[in-house]
Design an enzyme around this catalytic site. Sequence first.
Site, PDB file in Angstrom:
ATOM      1  N   CYS B  97      59.491   5.007  -6.480  1.00 61.19           N
ATOM      2  CA  CYS B  97      59.990   5.131  -7.855  1.00 61.19           C
ATOM      3  C   CYS B  97      58.872   4.853  -8.873  1.00 61.19           C
ATOM      4  CB  CYS B  97      61.197   4.221  -8.038  1.00 61.19           C
ATOM      5  SG  CYS B  97      62.149   4.594  -9.520  1.00 61.19           S
ATOM      6  N   HIS B 214      64.893   5.224  -3.269  1.00 57.58           N
ATOM      7  CA  HIS B 214      64.580   3.848  -2.852  1.00 57.58           C
ATOM      8  C   HIS B 214      64.953   3.595  -1.397  1.00 57.58           C
ATOM      9  CE1 HIS B 214      63.645   1.984  -6.796  1.00 57.58           C
ATOM     10  NE2 HIS B 214      64.384   2.977  -7.264  1.00 57.58           N
ATOM     11  N   GLU B 216      64.169   1.072   0.381  1.00 52.14           N
ATOM     12  CA  GLU B 216      64.449  -0.353   0.608  1.00 52.14           C
ATOM     13  C   GLU B 216      65.896  -0.716   0.293  1.00 52.14           C
ATOM     14  OE1 GLU B 216      63.086   0.863  -2.051  1.00 52.14           O
ATOM     15  OE2 GLU B 216      63.553  -0.354  -3.816  1.00 52.14           O
TER      16      GLU B 216
END
Lengths: 79, 245
Positions: B97, B214, B216
């Site tokens: 990002c 994302h 994660e």
Amino acid sequence: MKAKVYITPKAGILDPQGLTIERSLPALGFEGVSNVRVGKYIELELPDGEGAGESLERMCRKLLANPIIEDFEYELIEE
Amino acid sequence: MAASPHTAAPPARFGVVIFPGSNCDADTHDAIETFAGAEGRYLWHKETRLDDLDCVILPGGFSYGDYLRSGAIARFSPLMEAVRRFAAEGGLVMGICNGFQVLLEAGLLPGAMQQNEKLKFICRLVSLKVENDQTPFTRRYRQGQVIQAPIAHHEGNYFIDEEGLAELEANGQVVLRYCDPEGEVTQEANPNGSLANIAGICNREGNVFGMMPHPERVCDALVGGTDGRGVFDSIIDSVRERSGR
């Protein structure tokens, strides 16, 4: 020495902000407006002396504008 | 019982960068810590020593307030000079990002980000097609696989000139594309106007990778899913292979 820097989206690059404004103007009765481009305006003061223009040009390329998507123009104003 | 070579391998060492304004650093660090084969440490933006690391991750957020342009100021931090050297020596670098935006501004990846086509901040789950499963970041997936991960950005509208795009495509540098749940890359499935539905790219050498979604945030079945784990598993595999661990 004062300088004015104008940064605009490069020609050919879609500018959604400009388009939105362009489409809104007829609603207010302003017909026939085209090519609205929204950019940034930066004012700055440079140390006096020779090479100010060249230095400003490099500033624009390295930081103030992103040459991949933006064009820039500047004016130097002698006081 | 003899330990298997896998359990005996030292962990892959990740560094997670903290710029002023980063806000996905803790999520990323915590995700890394859920992998048996990895350990993570934070990297303050003034640090310049990376020689203990295998992979540097630039996390999401709003580095330096996103002043001027997203990622434009972060690239001047002392750490980024070190990241540049680290990448030049073949170290693995991933930007997520805002981290992707920083890599673009730093010139470590080609192209630039513009505001989303609809000028809105978009935060939702999207489908992604894995276009290249040979990179150190995606080898645990298979080509054409569809994974889901959330995006959360205002500037994810990727742009590169025609010549640059042709080069990316020819070299397999387009790693992830926005697609529909069936894996069709369509205009409707493009959330932000990104050129050629690009969601993630790598450099020509393949060791620097940026993605807008994302991974994660999809590393835990309890919160969102596990489709992102493949990215970290891929990195861990690559590190093991490189170091002969």
